[in-house]
Write a protein that holds these residues in place. Sequence first.
Motif, mmCIF file in Angstrom:
data_model
loop_
_atom_site.group_PDB
_atom_site.id
_atom_site.type_symbol
_atom_site.label_atom_id
_atom_site.label_comp_id
_atom_site.label_asym_id
_atom_site.label_seq_id
_atom_site.Cartn_x
_atom_site.Cartn_y
_atom_site.Cartn_z
ATOM 1 N N TYR A 1 0.785 -1.142 -0.051
ATOM 2 C CA TYR A 1 0.159 -0.043 0.125
ATOM 3 C C TYR A 1 0.909 1.242 -0.027
ATOM 4 N N ARG A 2 1.923 1.407 -0.983
ATOM 5 C CA ARG A 2 2.652 2.526 -1.049
ATOM 6 C C ARG A 2 2.668 2.999 -2.253
ATOM 7 N N TYR A 3 2.720 4.156 -2.639
ATOM 8 C CA TYR A 3 2.888 4.713 -3.853
ATOM 9 C C TYR A 3 4.370 4.756 -4.629
ATOM 10 N N PRO A 4 4.522 4.990 -5.886
ATOM 11 C CA PRO A 4 5.765 4.685 -6.426
ATOM 12 C C PRO A 4 6.839 5.650 -6.025
ATOM 13 N N HIS A 5 6.280 6.843 -5.757
ATOM 14 C CA HIS A 5 7.361 8.025 -5.370
ATOM 15 C C HIS A 5 8.023 7.735 -4.051
ATOM 16 N N GLN A 6 7.334 6.622 -3.145
ATOM 17 C CA GLN A 6 8.162 6.461 -1.990
ATOM 18 C C GLN A 6 9.237 5.295 -2.062
ATOM 19 N N PHE A 7 9.431 5.006 -3.291
ATOM 20 C CA PHE A 7 10.451 3.711 -3.377
ATOM 21 C C PHE A 7 11.761 4.627 -4.196
ATOM 22 N N SER A 8 12.902 3.844 -4.037
ATOM 23 C CA SER A 8 13.954 4.391 -4.687
ATOM 24 C C SER A 8 14.134 3.654 -6.056
#
Lengths: 443, 449
Positions: free
Chosen positions: B195-202
């Motif tokens: 339940y995260r959005y793409p911008h929260q990833f490296s």
Amino acid sequence: MTMLGDNPAATPKLAPAPVASVIDLQVHFRSKAGVVHAVDGVSFDIADGETLGLVGETGCGKSVTARSFLRLVPMPPGIQAGGSILFRPHRGCEACFGNGCDVCHQSGRAPDVCGDCAGSGCDACAGTGHLTVDLLEVAEQDLRNIRGNRIAMIFQDPGKALNPAMSIRDQLAEVFYAHRSAELLAAAGLDGGGDGPVGTLMRRKAGLRSSRLEDVLLTLPSLRARRNRLRVAADNRIAEALAETQIPNPRKVMDRYPHELSGGMRQRVMIAQALACDPDLLIADEPTTALDVTVQARILELIRELQQRHRTSVLYISHDLSLVRRVCDRVAVMYAGRIVEVAPAAEIFNEPSHPYTRGLLAAIPAASHERGRLVAIAGTVPELIDPPPACRFAGRCPFEAEACQLHDPDPEAIGVGHEVACFIHHPPPDSTAARPSFDRQVR
Amino acid sequence: MRAAEDVVDSTQTGRRELVLAVRELGKYFPIREGALQKIAGHIKAVDGVSFDIAPGQTLGLVGESGCGKTTLGRCVAGLTDPTAGGVYFGLDSAARDRLDSLLAVTAPTAEQQSELEDLTDRHRVDRMKGDSYRRYRRNCQVVFQESFASLNPRQLVKDIVGRPLRVHREASGQQLTARVVELLDQVGLGRQHLYRYPHQFSGGQRQRISIARALALDPELVILDEPTSALDVSVQAQILNLLHDLQRERQLAYLFITHDLSVVRHMADRIVVMYVGQVAEAGPTEALFERPEHPYTQALLASSPDVDEETLNLQPLEGAIPDPARPPQGCRFHTRCPVATPACGWEVDDVVRWLEDVEGTFDTLRGVTRRSAFDAALTFADADSAQGLAAALRSGAIPGSMQTALEELKVDGNDVQIRFTEVDEVQLTTRGPDHVAACLLDGGVARPG
């Protein structure tokens, strides 16, 4: 030019000093989550005529370090948290007129002498006798005289760094008008611009200070000839600068706009612009990342040749270790805002001494690697928000021990010109904690 | 996942001996000019490319930017329709051989024609319909270069990775979540990332999400368009290892598009080198790196830095990539080739290009009247320039092989008549087992006979 080039011609023979010294540089950024320590205590020297490579992964602070030289980091959100960048400008050697002699150590360029002590060494120049400017403290007007003149920069993407609405001629002319207006006036036969209002007008025009009204005045028949002579003088200098970067038919390229040129040509224009004023220090921020390998090879070759001819010092920033090995004399490896290892280029590849440097080198796919067996560095780069006083590489390091969690190691010498920030090589301040070792692998 | 395999198995062929066959593929983009937007010419981004990919095999596609490798990838993925030739999916090797023999027939009988039409309808990607098209769609997935641009910023990871499963009615509800977790697990992410959005990833993690999405339907072929060029070396190593492990587990076929030679050498079984829309050389990775036959491949290898090598020994290529709207005649590489011969296709455009780099002369060129690519009249503003050009062409200012190829050179007032030897396009010739190159020379030296 209040600080530079005001000294009398008598040049005392000075011992060579680094052209630039970064001392404990700290650049932080304010964010909603806290203060990001992007650059946190970085120190290194760039010797005269040397190419220093600054290597590291995305977000390790290498570009921020480079931009700090010219104060191009936006503040706020940036915070200048401490440290200094000392710069020692040079000028043409008067003893040999730039041909190379004993006084200038065969470089054709002599250091400016410290105004306070006339070369005998004082506090202001840290005992070197060279005129020393702290780039982080110097007044904005003096910095403008240094930018593009004594320190020039080549940016990563020439498509973005060149102004799309200006022809190549106009972009390069700016450099000469801003830093070489007196020479242009002399070349145009308008020595000093003459006296009276016309002289003032020409001086203002050549120094990029003319207003719209003055530009209109200069189109009057009686003044037009002078303006055109100035233009021809500038055009000559521009064509010369472009020809030096091996651009074919420079007079034709001058009238083009950036979008009409290929990526390699645009980068050549950038290099021509950077070297136009024969700077002491050239900062190349990933100059070939946006280019194809075949073009990259030619650009590298060009930078190296020009660097040798002008004896410019270069700070070469890259994430590509295989490139750095070929271009640089010394290499500094950065990780998470700190320098972890500095060594001569060959040594860093033959005897990498920091676990991170070892990891970086092992991750490059080479012919000898079995497929699927690349040695990746586990984990990701840590968040740099208010970091704890531990080694930044702890958590990803395969050799980690107790001491790494308690103290942040500082770079210390382990050989001639070889410094490493790791407790494998020197004991932590608190000697009771267990030290890491290459013999003992944690993971 | 298992359900996906069932569908493939039910098509009697199962895991085929051939995943994809590309035949004489061409993609031309029209150049429109004037108020009526009339088509003035075509940019031939891809022009007559053929290759096969087998299951579990990685085909590397390398070339400089603008050589058409991404366009080729988009054609294979069915994102654009080819202008000529075709991408054939789901052939077995017998059908492939039949197709090749049918395509080779110049004047087919009515029977052959209908057989070809039938094969095309069932297997050519741009002609497929219904079930066969759906089967192709689920079995051919893409991982794009920019993970930022190819992941919807407003969707959760669960929706991004679960989307293909939903579209193909594979799973829903609890089952969907379980499948997505399983996929994330395979690419080294976990339930906590659902339940995260793409911008929260490296960058590396986003590329893993892209890979998980591509694997959702258990495809046979994954097109990797520069999957690691935006990543750092240490992260690149992680992704390359992951791709290799997944390939071994699932017998995936990869079309690996990249400009990084060290990466392609590490990953690919076979390599296709493209230059201005055409194949310059193709062969097994080892053969291509040990014995490059085409001067372009040799130049590419010479200009890519290797971390194991200490000395700087780059042999940079001269000149720029030619305009694909007017590709050079003969061998397309002859304009930059260090070992070009008179038979490599010297033409009028080479003279015009050369003039552009010479100060002054080009300014007085008024027009070029072409009778063919090899035969034209260059009109100058004055007779002196015409004489000057003729003298320059007779002197050593131009490459020797170009001078030899110059059949006729006549000054006629303000005009210069130029005619070069006409040559045909250079064909791919066999250089070793499974190794072809399009060069008149043999390994960079003149071929005997």
